[in-house]
Design a protein around this motif. Structure first.
Motif, PDB file in Angstrom:
ATOM      1  N   PHE A   1      -1.495   8.884  -3.642  1.00 38.39           N
ATOM      2  CA  PHE A   1      -0.760   8.128  -3.396  1.00 38.39           C
ATOM      3  C   PHE A   1       0.093   7.972  -1.705  1.00 38.39           C
ATOM      4  CE2 PHE A   1       0.298  11.742  -6.425  1.00 38.39           C
ATOM      5  CZ  PHE A   1       0.329  10.215  -7.513  1.00 38.39           C
ATOM      6  N   GLU A   2      -0.688   8.073  -0.895  1.00 32.05           N
ATOM      7  CA  GLU A   2      -0.883   7.520   0.835  1.00 32.05           C
ATOM      8  C   GLU A   2      -1.281   7.338   0.953  1.00 32.05           C
ATOM      9  OE1 GLU A   2      -0.845  11.579   2.792  1.00 32.05           O
ATOM     10  OE2 GLU A   2       1.058  12.513   1.167  1.00 32.05           O
TER      11      GLU A   2
ATOM     12  N   PRO B   1       1.248  -0.814  -0.019  1.00 35.47           N
ATOM     13  CA  PRO B   1       0.099   0.078  -0.265  1.00 35.47           C
ATOM     14  C   PRO B   1       1.102   1.975   0.344  1.00 35.47           C
ATOM     15  CG  PRO B   1      -0.709  -1.869   1.604  1.00 35.47           C
ATOM     16  CD  PRO B   1       0.467  -2.124   1.148  1.00 35.47           C
ATOM     17  N   GLY B   2       0.976   1.909  -0.910  1.00 32.28           N
ATOM     18  CA  GLY B   2       1.067   3.520  -0.967  1.00 32.28           C
ATOM     19  C   GLY B   2       2.385   3.063  -1.674  1.00 32.28           C
TER      20      GLY B   2
ATOM     21  N   GLY C   1      -6.390  15.961  -6.051  1.00 32.00           N
ATOM     22  CA  GLY C   1      -5.686  15.886  -4.759  1.00 32.00           C
ATOM     23  C   GLY C   1      -5.290  13.931  -4.896  1.00 32.00           C
ATOM     24  N   LEU C   2      -4.124  14.233  -5.651  1.00 31.84           N
ATOM     25  CA  LEU C   2      -3.252  12.635  -6.339  1.00 31.84           C
ATOM     26  C   LEU C   2      -3.012  12.402  -4.945  1.00 31.84           C
ATOM     27  CD1 LEU C   2      -2.169  13.559 -10.040  1.00 31.84           C
ATOM     28  CD2 LEU C   2      -4.451  12.526  -8.737  1.00 31.84           C
TER      29      LEU C   2
ATOM     30  N   ASP D   1       7.048  12.165  -2.759  1.00 31.64           N
ATOM     31  CA  ASP D   1       8.407  12.029  -2.618  1.00 31.64           C
ATOM     32  C   ASP D   1       9.069  10.612  -2.684  1.00 31.64           C
ATOM     33  OD1 ASP D   1       8.030  14.213  -0.956  1.00 31.64           O
ATOM     34  OD2 ASP D   1       7.128  13.869   0.888  1.00 31.64           O
ATOM     35  N   GLY D   2       8.243   9.725  -2.923  1.00 30.56           N
ATOM     36  CA  GLY D   2       8.983   8.549  -3.241  1.00 30.56           C
ATOM     37  C   GLY D   2       8.627   7.915  -3.506  1.00 30.56           C
ATOM     38  N   TYR D   3       8.772   7.052  -5.038  1.00 26.23           N
ATOM     39  CA  TYR D   3       8.997   6.391  -6.324  1.00 26.23           C
ATOM     40  C   TYR D   3       9.157   5.339  -7.397  1.00 26.23           C
ATOM     41  CZ  TYR D   3      10.376  10.464  -8.441  1.00 26.23           C
ATOM     42  OH  TYR D   3      11.270  11.410  -9.067  1.00 26.23           O
ATOM     43  N   LEU D   4       8.882   4.666  -7.595  1.00 25.71           N
ATOM     44  CA  LEU D   4       9.260   3.798  -8.747  1.00 25.71           C
ATOM     45  C   LEU D   4       9.195   4.588 -10.225  1.00 25.71           C
ATOM     46  CD1 LEU D   4      12.212   2.061  -9.124  1.00 25.71           C
ATOM     47  CD2 LEU D   4       9.421   0.337  -9.501  1.00 25.71           C
ATOM     48  N   LEU D   5       9.846   5.185 -10.935  1.00 24.40           N
ATOM     49  CA  LEU D   5      10.326   5.506 -12.300  1.00 24.40           C
ATOM     50  C   LEU D   5      10.340   4.419 -12.899  1.00 24.40           C
ATOM     51  CD1 LEU D   5       9.789   7.715 -14.306  1.00 24.40           C
ATOM     52  CD2 LEU D   5      11.539   9.127 -13.827  1.00 24.40           C
ATOM     53  N   ILE D   6       9.904   4.087 -13.814  1.00 22.29           N
ATOM     54  CA  ILE D   6      10.137   2.968 -15.015  1.00 22.29           C
ATOM     55  C   ILE D   6       9.972   3.821 -16.672  1.00 22.29           C
ATOM     56  CG2 ILE D   6       9.409   0.869 -15.607  1.00 22.29           C
ATOM     57  CD1 ILE D   6       7.433   0.372 -13.180  1.00 22.29           C
TER      58      ILE D   6
END
Length: 151
Positions: A93-94, A22-23, A88-89, A113-118
């Motif tokens: 995301f949270e 989750p998140g 309100g994304l 703040d945090g993500y995996l970019l592909i």
């Protein structure tokens, strides 16, 4: 990471799904037709979602709650001139599911703040082939990337 066809790309995405929590936020970057929605179809299958997955280009966000984790599929292509910050994304995301964002360049101030970019890159000579590269931002994304063993 290279893929010879859409089936292989979707199979890989299905293998990503068990590692998601989750998140988690996956940002999918690539040209039109690069395989972003195809990847999301495989990811949904790996999450146990049986709904038909289609690009949310005109609706911006499609929610698929019926899997191991809810899947929030976003396509920001139509927000080229801005407006993502008004959606309100951060609630997605949270939230309790996995967010997949196509066209993340249009997130602007809504970038989490945090993500995996592909990154998705089509082959110049074979329209079926794709190359994916990965960038992890934040500790959770770094752990996810390590678990996928693709770096």
């Amino acid at each position: 990471m290279k893929f010879d066809n859409e089936t292989a790309l979707q199979a890989f995405a299905a293998q990503v799904a068990p590692h998601l929590a989750p998140g988690d936020v996956l940002l999918l970057d690539g040209d039109l037709g690069a395989g972003k929605t195809s990847f999301t179809k495989g990811l949904a299958r790996g999450l146990g979602i049986t709904d038909y997955i289609k690009s949310p280009t005109f609706t911006l966000i499609r929610e698929y709650p019926a899997g191991r984790l809810p899947l929030y599929h976003m396509d920001l292509y139509r927000l080229e001139d801005g407006g993502a910050g008004d959606l309100g994304l951060e609630e997605y995301f949270e939230g309790d599911g996995v967010s997949v964002v196509e066209w993340p360049d249009y997130l602007g101030e809504a970038l989490p703040d945090g993500y995996l970019l592909i990154h998705f890159l089509k082959d110049d000579f074979d329209d079926n082939k794709r190359t994916l590269t990965f960038e992890a931002v934040g500790p959770r994304a770094q752990a996810l990337l390590a678990a996928l063993n693709v770096a």
